[in-house]
Scaffold this motif. Sequence first.
Motif, PDB file in Angstrom:
ATOM      1  N   TYR A 158      -1.742  -0.219  -5.791  1.00 23.34           N
ATOM      2  CA  TYR A 158      -0.379  -0.043  -6.269  1.00 23.34           C
ATOM      3  C   TYR A 158      -0.501   0.458  -7.696  1.00 23.34           C
ATOM      4  N   ILE A 159       0.058   1.633  -7.991  1.00 19.29           N
ATOM      5  CA  ILE A 159      -0.054   2.244  -9.311  1.00 19.29           C
ATOM      6  C   ILE A 159       1.347   2.525  -9.829  1.00 19.29           C
ATOM      7  N   GLY A 161       9.812   3.316 -12.424  1.00 18.22           N
ATOM      8  CA  GLY A 161      10.279   3.963 -11.212  1.00 18.22           C
ATOM      9  C   GLY A 161       9.256   4.846 -10.537  1.00 18.22           C
ATOM     10  N   LEU A 162       8.298   5.392 -11.270  1.00 13.14           N
ATOM     11  CA  LEU A 162       7.288   6.271 -10.680  1.00 13.14           C
ATOM     12  C   LEU A 162       6.117   5.406 -10.215  1.00 13.14           C
ATOM     13  N   GLU A 163       6.179   5.018  -8.944  1.00 15.60           N
ATOM     14  CA  GLU A 163       5.195   4.102  -8.381  1.00 15.60           C
ATOM     15  C   GLU A 163       4.524   4.743  -7.174  1.00 15.60           C
ATOM     16  N   PHE A 164       3.245   4.457  -7.032  1.00 12.88           N
ATOM     17  CA  PHE A 164       2.466   4.977  -5.916  1.00 12.88           C
ATOM     18  C   PHE A 164       1.832   3.816  -5.169  1.00 12.88           C
ATOM     19  N   ASP A 165       1.867   3.853  -3.848  1.00 14.22           N
ATOM     20  CA  ASP A 165       1.087   2.961  -2.995  1.00 14.22           C
ATOM     21  C   ASP A 165       0.115   3.860  -2.258  1.00 14.22           C
ATOM     22  N   VAL A 166      -1.164   3.703  -2.529  1.00 15.98           N
ATOM     23  CA  VAL A 166      -2.155   4.594  -1.933  1.00 15.98           C
ATOM     24  C   VAL A 166      -3.256   3.787  -1.258  1.00 15.98           C
ATOM     25  N   VAL A 167      -3.874   4.410  -0.260  1.00 13.51           N
ATOM     26  CA  VAL A 167      -5.038   3.850   0.414  1.00 13.51           C
ATOM     27  C   VAL A 167      -6.225   4.713   0.020  1.00 13.51           C
ATOM     28  N   VAL A 168      -7.284   4.090  -0.447  1.00 10.55           N
ATOM     29  CA  VAL A 168      -8.474   4.814  -0.890  1.00 10.55           C
ATOM     30  C   VAL A 168      -9.206   5.350   0.331  1.00 10.55           C
ATOM     31  N   LEU A 169      -9.435   6.661   0.346  1.00 10.09           N
ATOM     32  CA  LEU A 169     -10.181   7.288   1.431  1.00 10.09           C
ATOM     33  C   LEU A 169     -11.613   7.587   1.021  1.00 10.09           C
ATOM     34  N   GLU A 170     -11.811   7.818  -0.282  1.00 10.14           N
ATOM     35  CA  GLU A 170     -13.150   8.115  -0.784  1.00 10.14           C
ATOM     36  C   GLU A 170     -13.307   7.492  -2.158  1.00 10.14           C
ATOM     37  N   ALA A 171     -14.370   6.738  -2.349  1.00 11.39           N
ATOM     38  CA  ALA A 171     -14.629   6.071  -3.624  1.00 11.39           C
ATOM     39  C   ALA A 171     -15.500   6.982  -4.477  1.00 11.39           C
ATOM     40  N   ALA A 172     -14.856   7.870  -5.225  1.00 14.89           N
ATOM     41  CA  ALA A 172     -15.577   8.814  -6.072  1.00 14.89           C
ATOM     42  C   ALA A 172     -15.423   8.421  -7.528  1.00 14.89           C
ATOM     43  N   ASP A 173     -16.434   8.718  -8.330  1.00 14.74           N
ATOM     44  CA  ASP A 173     -16.361   8.397  -9.750  1.00 14.74           C
ATOM     45  C   ASP A 173     -16.540   9.627 -10.629  1.00 14.74           C
ATOM     46  N   GLU A 175       3.860   6.142   3.513  1.00 12.31           N
ATOM     47  CA  GLU A 175       5.171   6.752   3.778  1.00 12.31           C
ATOM     48  C   GLU A 175       6.269   6.110   2.924  1.00 12.31           C
ATOM     49  N   GLU A 176       6.194   4.788   2.732  1.00 16.88           N
ATOM     50  CA  GLU A 176       7.200   4.102   1.916  1.00 16.88           C
ATOM     51  C   GLU A 176       7.156   4.601   0.474  1.00 16.88           C
ATOM     52  N   SER A 177       5.967   4.825  -0.034  1.00 16.50           N
ATOM     53  CA  SER A 177       5.803   5.306  -1.401  1.00 16.50           C
ATOM     54  C   SER A 177       6.385   6.705  -1.556  1.00 16.50           C
ATOM     55  N   ILE A 178       6.127   7.560  -0.587  1.00  8.84           N
ATOM     56  CA  ILE A 178       6.668   8.917  -0.629  1.00  8.84           C
ATOM     57  C   ILE A 178       8.195   8.882  -0.592  1.00  8.84           C
TER      58      ILE A 178
END
Length: 130
Positions: A52-53, A58-70, A86-89
């Motif tokens: 959750y970012i 008001g500008l909030e993102f719910d994301v699922v990590v697909l690749e752990a890159a650094d 979808e809820e975040s979008i």
Amino acid sequence: MSTSARLDQWLWAARFYKSRPLAVNAIKNGRVQVNGQRAKPARQISEGDTLYICKQAGLEFDVVVLEAADKRVSASIAQTFYRETEESIARREALQEQMSAAKAMVDFPNRRPDKRDRRNIRAIKHHREE
């Protein structure tokens, strides 16, 4: 690629923040959560973690990590590091509609004030201060 990465490095690599210090500050202020819990900047995240970012009010993102890159890469590649829910979008689209509606309600001037307008503005401000 590695199977895990530091949270602050991942946020920087995925281009949510322009620099790692900004990412660290956001994490320390509780604006980033991992799997629903507050985290530290050095927390290791891996594929499948939910973040959750909150970047602004008001500008909030719910994301699922697909690749752990650094490593920071181009924006088009960085978008493959995560999948937004979808809820975040839907929330962000609703916020965008509200912002555009609010902007449409404001009547902006067509030009900058000229000398006469500035004199009138100063007179109004001076009159209010007394």
